[in-house]
Design a protein around this motif. Sequence first.
Motif, short mmCIF file in Angstrom:
data_model
loop_
_atom_site.label_atom_id
_atom_site.label_comp_id
_atom_site.label_asym_id
_atom_site.label_seq_id
_atom_site.Cartn_x
_atom_site.Cartn_y
_atom_site.Cartn_z
N ASP A 94 -11.03 -22.31 19.23
CA ASP A 94 -10.70 -21.10 20.00
C ASP A 94 -9.24 -21.07 20.43
O ASP A 94 -8.60 -20.02 20.41
N PHE A 146 -6.46 -19.45 18.27
CA PHE A 146 -6.28 -17.99 18.22
C PHE A 146 -5.48 -17.45 19.40
O PHE A 146 -5.03 -16.31 19.36
N LYS A 147 -5.30 -18.28 20.43
CA LYS A 147 -4.57 -17.80 21.61
C LYS A 147 -3.10 -17.60 21.30
O LYS A 147 -2.47 -18.41 20.63
N LYS A 157 -1.83 -15.43 19.41
CA LYS A 157 -1.62 -14.90 18.06
C LYS A 157 -1.75 -13.37 18.11
O LYS A 157 -2.41 -12.82 18.98
N PHE A 200 -3.52 -11.64 16.34
CA PHE A 200 -4.82 -11.25 15.80
C PHE A 200 -5.92 -11.88 16.65
O PHE A 200 -5.74 -12.92 17.27
N LYS A 201 -7.05 -11.21 16.68
CA LYS A 201 -8.21 -11.66 17.44
C LYS A 201 -9.05 -12.59 16.56
O LYS A 201 -9.09 -12.43 15.35
N SER A 202 -9.73 -13.49 17.18
CA SER A 202 -10.62 -14.37 16.44
C SER A 202 -11.74 -13.56 15.80
O SER A 202 -12.46 -12.84 16.49
N SER A 206 -15.24 -14.76 17.32
CA SER A 206 -15.38 -14.90 18.77
C SER A 206 -16.78 -14.57 19.28
O SER A 206 -17.30 -15.27 20.16
N ASP A 207 -17.43 -13.56 18.73
CA ASP A 207 -18.78 -13.23 19.19
C ASP A 207 -19.75 -14.36 18.86
O ASP A 207 -20.61 -14.72 19.67
N THR A 222 -19.03 -17.37 21.13
CA THR A 222 -19.52 -17.12 22.49
C THR A 222 -21.01 -17.40 22.56
O THR A 222 -21.49 -18.08 23.47
#
Length: 170
Positions: free
Chosen positions: A137, A140-141, A143, A145-147, A150-151, A154
């Motif tokens: 995780d 991706f911080k 950046k 772009f979103k992971s 992520s869903d 989670t």
Amino acid sequence: MNPISSLVFVLLLTVFPTQILCQTALMEQACRYTTYKLLCLETLAPDPEAQSATDLKTLVKVSLKYTENQALDIDNKILQLIKSATGDVKPVLNNCSDKYLIVVEKIQAAEASLGYNDVAGAKTWLKDATTNRNMCDEGFKGKPFKSPISDMTTKLGQMQSNAESIIAHI
């Protein structure tokens, strides 16, 4: 409780009323220990082994089995994403793939530890799994772009948290 979770629970009650209402005393007890109670019930209620469980250890085994499956699904998703990834996201996904191989191994080690009644060992392995999941995780911080996972991550974190909460009461 979110609307989707509520709907799933109502559907489960509709489809499996006797199994859920008659066989859930131990499941309800176990899930009361967790933060994500509905996810806990959604995970355990349909499983035949959980339905016939007579102790918390069996419910933890079932919970960890589904947690491992979620981690494997994430790893497979990462591998699919790597095939089409370009630019800066590809090395982040490669790192996540490495981390998720370790996450799966750590969850499997926790399952094995429970098989030997080593509750402390299981807790340690799960903490190690969390560390590796978080390392993915972290990639991706910051950046642009979103992971894309992520869903899924989670949900994995919630499933693992539930298993850890039940383990604490063995």
